[in-house]
Scaffold this active site. Sequence first.
Site, mmCIF file in Angstrom:
data_model
loop_
_atom_site.group_PDB
_atom_site.id
_atom_site.type_symbol
_atom_site.label_atom_id
_atom_site.label_comp_id
_atom_site.label_asym_id
_atom_site.label_seq_id
_atom_site.Cartn_x
_atom_site.Cartn_y
_atom_site.Cartn_z
ATOM 1 C CD GLU A 1 -3.777 -6.913 3.381
ATOM 2 O OE1 GLU A 1 -4.887 -6.414 3.688
ATOM 3 O OE2 GLU A 1 -2.704 -6.296 3.478
ATOM 4 C CD GLU B 1 -2.912 -1.311 2.204
ATOM 5 O OE1 GLU B 1 -4.099 -1.623 1.995
ATOM 6 O OE2 GLU B 1 -2.427 -1.164 3.340
#
Length: 922
Positions: free
Chosen positions: A470, A394
């Site tokens: 994820e 991220e």
Amino acid sequence: MDLENFAPGSGHLEPRAALRSDAPSLDLNGDWRFRLSPGANLPDDFADPGYDDSGWDSLPVPSHWQLHGHGSPAYTNVLYPFPVDPPHVPNENPTGDHRRAFDLPEGWTGGRLRFEGVESFARVWLNGHELGFSTGSRLPVEFDAGPWLVPGRNVLAVRVHQWSAASYLEDQDMWWLPGIFRDVSLTRSAADVFVHASYADGRGTLSFDGPGRLAIAELGIADLAPGTEITVDAEPWTAETPRLYEAVVTLPGETVRVRVGFRTISIEDGVLLANGRPLLLKGVNRHEFHPEHGRAVPYETMRADILLMKRHNVNAVRTSHYPPHPDFLDLCDELGLWVIDECDLETHGFGQVGWRANPTDDPRWAEALLDRMRRMVERDKNHPSIIMWSLGNEAGVGRNLAVMADWTRQRDPSRPIHYEGDWSCANTDVYSRMYASHAEVEAIGQGVEQPLPDPELDARRRAMPFLQCEYAHAMGNGPGGLADYQELFERYPRLAGGFIWEWIDHGLTHPTFEYAYGGDYGEPVHDGNFVIDGLVFPDRTPSPGLLDLKKVFEPVRFEFADQVVRVANHHGYRDLSHLGFVAVVEEEGVPVAEFPLEVPAAGGEVKLPDLPAGDGERWLTVRAVLATDQPWADAGHEVAWGQTRLSSGAVDGLTSGAAADFDFDPGTGRLTRLFGIEVEGPQLELWRAPIDNDTYGGLAGRWRDLGLHRLTHRVDAIETGDGLTVRARVAPAATDLGLHVVYRWVATGGGLELTVDVEPDGDWTVPLPRLGVVMALPAAFGDVTWFGRGPGEAYPDTGMAARVGRWSATVEELQTPYVYPQENGHRADVRWAELTSPSEGIRVTGAPVFGLTARRWTTAELEAARHRPDLKPGDRVHVNLDLAQHGVGTAACGPAALPQYELHAGPATFRLRFDPTGSSSV
């Protein structure tokens, strides 16, 4: 000043591999002298060896100072807890000065000071001489100590600042916890070795880079020179069969040992392969965490984590979002886990400002980002468990990703490169996503996903394996939809599986709250309980989510047909010879027969013996267990199981008999006394204490806006005849929506039967939380026995670990102790349940089944609680008897409950029977 410097450090030595060396080494862990200051502009006189630190506190190293009474922790997920103004940081910058005196052994010369991890900025002095500074909190750094060491007493001084320019690179969804949190040592080892060990066509190929000579006695390798490649008969390394060989590299002045695993990771036709066979990742994301020590995780805890993962059929770990302590990777090599090793990089908070000035795309940060990648790869390059390098998490997109990827490919072409943040996959070898829906995952598996604007990049990405780095956010009650994801992963070869978010709840031990989460320390900016999102509770007790995951990840599957069971091997790299198989027949949950099964090593169809007959509901359960002790579990450990119903049993019709002992309130028609027991009789219930997925996914807000938490009950008619009929309308205020409910009570056979008919009134567009009735019993009714699924909780899209049987628990044991209280403890497909006190009891029977929860607090009290100690037992046991509940989903981060698990208002009928314990039932 250096705190606001783009450079990753100064004075440090070149990164090298973590190796086990026989060179002398001093462990500098232990009690250090410590002083905390509120700001960074301080004199450095404390570094003088003669400085008097007698008035300072003592602090253990490794540790985080905030967990030892110096300041307070703070949690954010995305937001930076300081202004986004790189590379600047606030003047309010907690600064910890550390001092450690140590005696140098006689004859010692030279050496390196090695810090395995310091957050976030460390400046180091030895005997008053500044050695340099370092950033990159979760990465090792070494300084040349030789010129400044003196015989006898030496003084090491380290100044650690919580905030620095480097903090902009470490926004990783976790507690902000500064300190020297990993090991510190003085070592005379300077070795660096890179062992290359591949596997193909049944043989291993070995070479190494670096000085010295390599030997592996077990393989007959006595004197391998650097750069020389040899092929040997060796067993492969896999997570299922973690075969290691001890290599000894002899160098001038020291000997190092490297555990070698022969394995090859490759990609062919869009499929991820290990040793030429498809690799399906059944993984978890793992932050380093301990409820008392933060990221200073003891070795014993690391090992316990891996054993727990292995025992729950987890085969892979993503080291979110930084390299772990090197001991953890050693354990992964030894016990067997596939690992994605992730760089210490996340800049998530820049997304709040449109990714302006994001370090990932700012050339001034290129050196710092490359430094972090180099230090990870060089430290961890010899681990066979590591199958991919991840550029970080991220951190948006930008030119510096290419800098990191290009260097890594040159240094280690044997491992694919991973990064999720750039969906174009311009710098990666695998296509990775987070929380893609089931539908999108299926489209990607089929190769029909939405194309990229660039045809060349699109074609390149379509040739890549896909993984979910994820998915299935394990926050609170959940995650739901696990089995649905796994079915897709197994159906499409392009899908390489994924990693559940995440392993553990990050609740810090707290004297009042039991476990603290964001905001509990008064942080002005925080993300609440979003840090409580793991498969195990902070004390590492498995949650129901982990038990479900074990079932979903099972490497053995069972299918049943007439007198046979088909056993399928879903291991990727071993047969079934290490397992034993046992079958048991139960009637009404009571074992009536047990026998072993002889299953071929490859699996296949196994004929069952003649099974005993009976009048009750009978089930056959087959279990696969370890036949012998394994390094990760003892013989007898259950690996997989399957069940099939053999007969449904007889269901008694309604019969007349002695009148049951009961009373109803004449005004409301509510049951007030049953078999001499004072009760608050059943009435319709739609509400549940919202789970995290309900809250963060927005559904709880819609329910609350509709008023489902504050229903009113209006009695329209009470009719008597053969029984008692109560007609009512149940509705929230401020809306014209409602439910017409008819309760029909009939006394029969010494018991009391209830039929509930529900008819929606109005246009219901919002799904319901639950549909059932709630009643209350005296507090003495603290024991529950039931025949149904158990022993743990189950909801429409969870509970894969719950099997049909007869189970017993106290009311306290029925509660699932989620750190943030919420709906929990629902037992599914209950045929009958007995709720008993020491002297009496009530048996509830479903026609055919119902869902059961029993608590010592109301749903409203459960909803109002913010921590487990908020829940105080009352003078009633509150019992929910449900026809249905809405699914759990994973909407706290990811998709909501799938359509097939939604609960919508519609005509419904359910029937329950109440008997005193010991009586016959429906």
